[in-house]
Scaffold this motif. Structure first.
Motif, PDB file in Angstrom:
ATOM      1  N   TRP A   1       0.681  -1.048   0.137  1.00 12.26           N
ATOM      2  CA  TRP A   1      -0.004   0.017   0.113  1.00 12.26           C
ATOM      3  C   TRP A   1       0.806   0.942  -0.069  1.00 12.26           C
ATOM      4  CZ3 TRP A   1      -5.387  -1.103   0.189  1.00 12.26           C
ATOM      5  CH2 TRP A   1      -5.692  -2.219   0.679  1.00 12.26           C
TER       6      TRP A   1
ATOM      7  N   GLU B   1      -3.544   4.543   1.415  1.00 10.39           N
ATOM      8  CA  GLU B   1      -4.671   3.856   1.345  1.00 10.39           C
ATOM      9  C   GLU B   1      -5.018   3.161  -0.117  1.00 10.39           C
ATOM     10  OE1 GLU B   1      -8.144   5.961   2.556  1.00 10.39           O
ATOM     11  OE2 GLU B   1      -7.473   6.401   4.662  1.00 10.39           O
ATOM     12  N   GLU B   2      -3.983   3.405  -0.836  1.00  9.98           N
ATOM     13  CA  GLU B   2      -3.951   2.915  -2.306  1.00  9.98           C
ATOM     14  C   GLU B   2      -3.202   1.363  -2.604  1.00  9.98           C
ATOM     15  OE1 GLU B   2      -3.215   4.115  -7.173  1.00  9.98           O
ATOM     16  OE2 GLU B   2      -2.735   5.174  -5.276  1.00  9.98           O
TER      17      GLU B   2
END
Length: 217
Positions: free
Chosen positions: A134, A137-138
């Motif tokens: 990550w 939050e991606e």
């Protein structure tokens, strides 16, 4: 020769594998057949619209865990702690990203919808596992594979930003080192895996490791 499987839950002896690395075609992707395949040194690899094809290549690409190579530039990336790594938090999302990510020199994917569903079932049984990378939050990278308890069979990885898949790979190896694992199975040769320390060994050597608790080095 290449064998035609039936509905019977059986594979021919691996020693009868064709020189191409193909052992058999047909059968199904049931949980029981997949578990039998991996325990026997066999894995499925085929494209959408083709019959299920079962492989046991010779030589076999593997990484002995203490032979992992981490470049100086990669050490800098890891030390920056830009990425966060998690395990088994979104298996289906990882395999779907592996399915859809564009790869140089490939027009399509070998990860069919049926294969996604089959490996999700294996994940629900605790056999198939994922590593997620990550950036905030991606989800930017990850990999998945089959955990045999002493060997982890890597299946596929993806990366949406530079180095994310390498972070997943290195994190997995470090986790395996902490356990009682013998090696990471990478299946077939590619330059990327070789740059990380993987190398080819004979199928016979691989099967000895698969069937034994001791690595015959």
């Amino acid at each position: 020769m290449i064998f035609q499987l039936t509905s019977d839950l059986i594979f021919p002896p691996v020693r009868l594998t064709h020189s191409s690395g193909i052992l058999a075609i047909g059968g199904d992707l049931s949980t029981q057949r997949l578990k039998l395949a991996y325990r026997s040194g066999i894995f499925p690899w085929f494209e959408d619209g083709e019959p299920i094809t079962w492989w046991s290549p010779d030589p076999r690409m593997v990484l002995f865990l203490d032979e992992l190579k981490v470049s100086k530039s990669m050490k800098v990336v890891l030390n920056k702690k830009q990425f966060t790594v998690t395990y088994n938090t979104c298996f289906r999302t990882v395999i779907e990203n592996c399915q859809t990510v564009k790869r140089v020199g490939q027009n399509g994917t070998w990860i069919t919808d049926d294969m996604v569903d089959a490996y999700v079932k294996l994940h629900e049984e605790g056999i198939a596992k994922s590593i997620e990378v990550w950036d905030g939050e991606e989800l930017v990278g990850g990999l998945y594979g089959i955990d045999l308890g002493h060997i982890f069979c890597g299946e596929s990885m993806f990366s949406k930003v530079s180095n994310a898949s390498k972070v997943a790979f290195i994190s997995l190896v470090n986790q395996l080192k902490a356990g009682d694992y013998k090696l990471l199975d990478c299946q077939v040769y590619n330059d990327h895996l070789a740059s990380l320390g993987a190398r080819e060994i004979s199928r016979e050597h691989f099967l000895e490791i698969l069937e034994s608790e001791t690595i015959p080095r």
